[in-house]
Design a protein around this motif. Structure first.
Motif, PDB file in Angstrom:
ATOM      1  N   ASP A 193       0.633  -1.445  -0.113  1.00 58.42           N
ATOM      2  CA  ASP A 193       0.507  -0.252   0.658  1.00 58.42           C
ATOM      3  C   ASP A 193       1.077   1.405   0.486  1.00 58.42           C
ATOM      4  OD1 ASP A 193      -2.025  -1.158  -0.130  1.00 58.42           O
ATOM      5  OD2 ASP A 193      -3.116  -1.355   1.956  1.00 58.42           O
ATOM      6  N   HIS A 194       2.142   1.321   0.102  1.00 52.43           N
ATOM      7  CA  HIS A 194       2.802   2.858   0.309  1.00 52.43           C
ATOM      8  C   HIS A 194       3.974   2.801  -0.128  1.00 52.43           C
ATOM      9  CE1 HIS A 194       0.579   2.396   4.266  1.00 52.43           C
ATOM     10  NE2 HIS A 194       0.985   3.757   4.670  1.00 52.43           N
ATOM     11  N   THR A 195       3.852   1.872  -1.185  1.00 53.49           N
ATOM     12  CA  THR A 195       5.340   1.308  -2.610  1.00 53.49           C
ATOM     13  C   THR A 195       4.484   1.883  -3.672  1.00 53.49           C
ATOM     14  OG1 THR A 195       5.348  -0.446  -2.132  1.00 53.49           O
ATOM     15  CG2 THR A 195       6.701   0.562  -0.547  1.00 53.49           C
ATOM     16  N   CYS A 196       5.728   2.011  -4.576  1.00 53.32           N
ATOM     17  CA  CYS A 196       5.022   2.048  -6.464  1.00 53.32           C
ATOM     18  C   CYS A 196       6.267   1.824  -6.954  1.00 53.32           C
ATOM     19  CB  CYS A 196       4.322   4.023  -6.210  1.00 53.32           C
ATOM     20  SG  CYS A 196       3.964   3.365  -8.369  1.00 53.32           S
ATOM     21  N   ALA A 294       0.612  -4.147 -11.239  1.00 53.30           N
ATOM     22  CA  ALA A 294      -0.239  -2.799 -11.385  1.00 53.30           C
ATOM     23  C   ALA A 294       0.888  -2.328 -12.487  1.00 53.30           C
ATOM     24  CB  ALA A 294       0.306  -1.958  -9.792  1.00 53.30           C
ATOM     25  N   LEU A 295       1.588  -1.821 -12.658  1.00 58.25           N
ATOM     26  CA  LEU A 295       2.660  -0.644 -13.575  1.00 58.25           C
ATOM     27  C   LEU A 295       2.018  -1.509 -14.536  1.00 58.25           C
ATOM     28  CD1 LEU A 295       3.562   1.449 -13.897  1.00 58.25           C
ATOM     29  CD2 LEU A 295       5.878   0.623 -13.152  1.00 58.25           C
ATOM     30  N   GLU A 296       2.683  -2.992 -15.057  1.00 60.65           N
ATOM     31  CA  GLU A 296       3.213  -3.254 -16.096  1.00 60.65           C
ATOM     32  C   GLU A 296       1.711  -4.350 -16.923  1.00 60.65           C
ATOM     33  OE1 GLU A 296       6.670  -4.615 -16.301  1.00 60.65           O
ATOM     34  OE2 GLU A 296       7.811  -2.459 -15.307  1.00 60.65           O
ATOM     35  N   GLU A 297       1.263  -5.429 -16.245  1.00 57.79           N
ATOM     36  CA  GLU A 297       0.526  -5.649 -16.455  1.00 57.79           C
ATOM     37  C   GLU A 297      -0.329  -5.188 -17.994  1.00 57.79           C
ATOM     38  OE1 GLU A 297      -0.749  -9.645 -16.649  1.00 57.79           O
ATOM     39  OE2 GLU A 297       1.123  -8.719 -16.181  1.00 57.79           O
ATOM     40  N   ALA A 298      -1.064  -3.884 -18.369  1.00 55.19           N
ATOM     41  CA  ALA A 298      -1.503  -3.810 -19.173  1.00 55.19           C
ATOM     42  C   ALA A 298      -1.229  -1.903 -19.374  1.00 55.19           C
ATOM     43  CB  ALA A 298      -2.887  -4.024 -18.628  1.00 55.19           C
ATOM     44  N   PRO A 299      -1.473  -2.033 -20.288  1.00 54.60           N
ATOM     45  CA  PRO A 299      -1.106  -0.634 -21.101  1.00 54.60           C
ATOM     46  C   PRO A 299      -1.792   0.550 -19.978  1.00 54.60           C
ATOM     47  CG  PRO A 299      -1.697  -1.445 -22.861  1.00 54.60           C
ATOM     48  CD  PRO A 299      -2.142  -2.484 -22.068  1.00 54.60           C
ATOM     49  N   GLY A 300      -0.679   1.698 -19.818  1.00 53.09           N
ATOM     50  CA  GLY A 300      -1.104   2.317 -18.928  1.00 53.09           C
ATOM     51  C   GLY A 300      -1.796   2.049 -17.340  1.00 53.09           C
ATOM     52  N   SER A 305      -7.578  -1.801  -7.319  1.00 53.85           N
ATOM     53  CA  SER A 305      -8.817  -3.099  -6.859  1.00 53.85           C
ATOM     54  C   SER A 305      -9.332  -3.724  -8.124  1.00 53.85           C
ATOM     55  CB  SER A 305      -9.629  -1.942  -7.177  1.00 53.85           C
ATOM     56  OG  SER A 305      -9.993  -1.090  -7.925  1.00 53.85           O
ATOM     57  N   ASP A 306      -8.463  -3.766  -9.197  1.00 52.37           N
ATOM     58  CA  ASP A 306      -8.005  -4.510 -10.731  1.00 52.37           C
ATOM     59  C   ASP A 306      -8.253  -6.240  -9.614  1.00 52.37           C
ATOM     60  OD1 ASP A 306      -8.398  -5.134 -13.503  1.00 52.37           O
ATOM     61  OD2 ASP A 306      -7.237  -6.143 -13.125  1.00 52.37           O
ATOM     62  N   TRP A 307      -8.848  -7.243 -10.456  1.00 51.36           N
ATOM     63  CA  TRP A 307      -9.170  -8.921 -10.556  1.00 51.36           C
ATOM     64  C   TRP A 307      -7.741  -9.412 -10.610  1.00 51.36           C
ATOM     65  CZ3 TRP A 307      -7.870 -12.910 -13.391  1.00 51.36           C
ATOM     66  CH2 TRP A 307      -8.104 -12.285 -14.721  1.00 51.36           C
ATOM     67  N   LYS A 308      -7.279  -8.715 -11.381  1.00 43.94           N
ATOM     68  CA  LYS A 308      -5.522  -9.547 -11.521  1.00 43.94           C
ATOM     69  C   LYS A 308      -4.712  -9.163 -10.158  1.00 43.94           C
ATOM     70  CE  LYS A 308      -3.492 -11.042 -15.495  1.00 43.94           C
ATOM     71  NZ  LYS A 308      -3.992 -11.113 -17.147  1.00 43.94           N
ATOM     72  N   VAL A 309      -5.041  -8.134 -10.210  1.00 44.92           N
ATOM     73  CA  VAL A 309      -3.486  -6.974  -9.475  1.00 44.92           C
ATOM     74  C   VAL A 309      -4.359  -8.058  -7.662  1.00 44.92           C
ATOM     75  CG1 VAL A 309      -3.301  -5.533  -8.188  1.00 44.92           C
ATOM     76  CG2 VAL A 309      -3.531  -4.828 -10.727  1.00 44.92           C
ATOM     77  N   ARG A 310      -5.236  -8.157  -7.682  1.00 45.62           N
ATOM     78  CA  ARG A 310      -5.217  -8.190  -6.240  1.00 45.62           C
ATOM     79  C   ARG A 310      -5.806 -10.231  -5.963  1.00 45.62           C
ATOM     80  NH1 ARG A 310     -11.015  -9.112  -5.793  1.00 45.62           N
ATOM     81  NH2 ARG A 310     -11.548  -8.265  -7.954  1.00 45.62           N
ATOM     82  N   SER A 311      -6.265 -10.801  -7.193  1.00 46.55           N
ATOM     83  CA  SER A 311      -4.822 -12.162  -7.417  1.00 46.55           C
ATOM     84  C   SER A 311      -3.958 -12.699  -6.990  1.00 46.55           C
ATOM     85  CB  SER A 311      -5.633 -12.777  -8.663  1.00 46.55           C
ATOM     86  OG  SER A 311      -5.219 -13.387  -8.811  1.00 46.55           O
ATOM     87  N   ALA A 312      -3.029 -11.226  -7.891  1.00 47.93           N
ATOM     88  CA  ALA A 312      -1.167 -11.028  -7.478  1.00 47.93           C
ATOM     89  C   ALA A 312      -1.404 -11.440  -6.390  1.00 47.93           C
ATOM     90  CB  ALA A 312      -0.622 -10.498  -8.426  1.00 47.93           C
ATOM     91  N   ARG A 313      -2.000 -10.263  -5.509  1.00 52.01           N
ATOM     92  CA  ARG A 313      -1.105 -10.060  -4.506  1.00 52.01           C
ATOM     93  C   ARG A 313      -1.861 -10.686  -2.934  1.00 52.01           C
ATOM     94  NH1 ARG A 313      -2.680  -3.988  -1.934  1.00 52.01           N
ATOM     95  NH2 ARG A 313      -2.473  -4.177   0.512  1.00 52.01           N
TER      96      ARG A 313
END
Length: 376
Positions: A193-196, A294-300, A305-313
């Motif tokens: 939550d606190h990194t990017c 979150a940064l690279e899976e899809a353009p932009g 909250s995306d299901w793919k990010v939540r799945s990886a998390r």
């Protein structure tokens, strides 16, 4: 050379240095190929590191990271060999952390070198996916580490301090958590939550944890920064933790485009993390790859909250997809024969020539290429 001949070579005598300067290293096989591949889930990869320096670089030295011989029930190095014409070549083990490398030296002088300074390291590694079932109660049969090993993975390093702002931050994050597992979970969620992930950071980052925390707010970086932050906070909380430095060797079978690489993997280095909990052993985590999705899976990019990010998390607290091979857990690694200070970690080839230190995160400028291929 066919695959079985290669593996038979891997069980041969340790080192042979001929007049041509070609050398072969063999690491003893703990299991036959057939017995290993008969067990569920193993995949075998050939990982090749090639080095080519101009004749004028001599005198020169290089240090190539070698894959870890055996890690848990998910990684086995079946064999290793090298070819290093006109070089003095040997395997070396850096003090602490079992950090293995191939150390190369071309003594020169430059005028005596009539051809490029070349070396090749070829390793065969068996991998299978790793998962800790955290739904089960702690078990007395779980793998245990000696107390001395756990103390080593509680100690600070130069870039991963455990006091000051790191200790204060860890205490704030874990306030109210009653055991190591809940503390580690709180740290994992907080780090995500606190990194990017910051695409402009060179290589995999540096891992200067105290500097990251002093910035406040969102802390940008790459895998060495983000996962190193988790490791430092865990150690400051009294939880043994360690980085795992390695390289991606295959595409993701789980459907994550951002979390895989095959073929030319010269820029596919990746640092992961793990922590130790009694009754479970070492537990894999990877908050940095959550941010990479979150940064690279899809353009932009994708929202958290995306299901793919939540799945990886969800997946990356307790599991690693082993399309990646580990080199070591080392920090502050002294390179044998180098007059330079220890490097923070050994995940890239390192080199020194008559002109100075080579840029490890620029394969083309350095003169190395790393490739992987999955064996049939």
């Amino acid at each position: 050379m066919d695959r079985r001949s290669f593996l038979r070579l891997g069980a041969a005598a340790p080192v042979c240095l001929g007049a041509s300067g070609a050398a072969v290293l063999a690491r003893a096989q703990t299991q036959s190929e057939d017995a290993l591949l008969a067990t569920q889930g193993w995949r075998v990869y050939e990982v090749t590191t090639e080095l080519s320096l101009p004749p004028a670089a001599a005198p020169a030295s290089a240090w190539l990271p070698m894959t870890a011989a055996r890690l848990g029930d998910y990684q086995r190095t079946l064999s290793s060999r090298w070819e290093a014409a006109d070089a003095q070549a040997r395997t070396a083990l850096a003090p602490g952390y079992d950090t293995r490398m191939l150390a190369l030296s071309w003594p020169g002088p430059a005028a005596a070198q009539s051809a490029e300074l070349k070396a090749k390291l070829v390793e065969m590694v068996a991998l299978r996916d790793r998962k800790t079932d955290l739904g089960l109660a702690p078990s007395a049969q779980a793998p245990r580490e000696p107390a001395a090993t756990l103390r080593e993975y509680l100690a600070p390093t130069r870039l991963l301090p455990t006091g000051g702002i790191v200790k204060t931050t860890a205490q704030q994050i874990t306030a109210g958590a009653s055991d190591d597992m809940s503390k580690a979970r709180a740290l994992y969620e907080w780090v995500i939550d606190h990194t990017c992930r910051e695409a402009s950071v060179r290589g995999c980052g540096v891992g200067d944890v105290a500097r990251m925390l002093r910035t406040g707010g969102v802390m940008n970086g790459k895998c060495v920064d983000i996962n190193g932050l988790f490791v430092a906070l865990a150690r400051a909380s009294g939880i043994p933790a360690r980085d795992a430095f390695g390289v991606r060797v295959d595409t993701s079978l789980y459907g994550f485009k951002a979390l895989g690489k095959s073929g030319d993997i010269s820029k596919a280095q990746h640092c992961r993390a793990e922590f130790y909990a009694a009754g479970y052993g070492w537990i894999p985590v990877d908050p940095a790859d959550v941010r990479k999705v979150a940064l690279e899976e899809a353009p932009g990019g994708l929202p958290m909250s995306d299901w793919k990010v939540r799945s990886a998390r969800a997946m990356l607290f307790g599991a690693w997809e082993m399309n990646w091979v580990a080199y070591n857990h080392g920090h502050d690694v002294a390179l044998p024969g180098s007059a330079s200070p220890p490097v923070p970690f050994l995940m890239y080839p390192n080199g020194e020539t008559v002109a100075g230190t080579l840029d490890s995160v620029d394969p083309a400028a350095f003169g190395y290429r790393i490739t992987s291929r999955r064996m049939a």
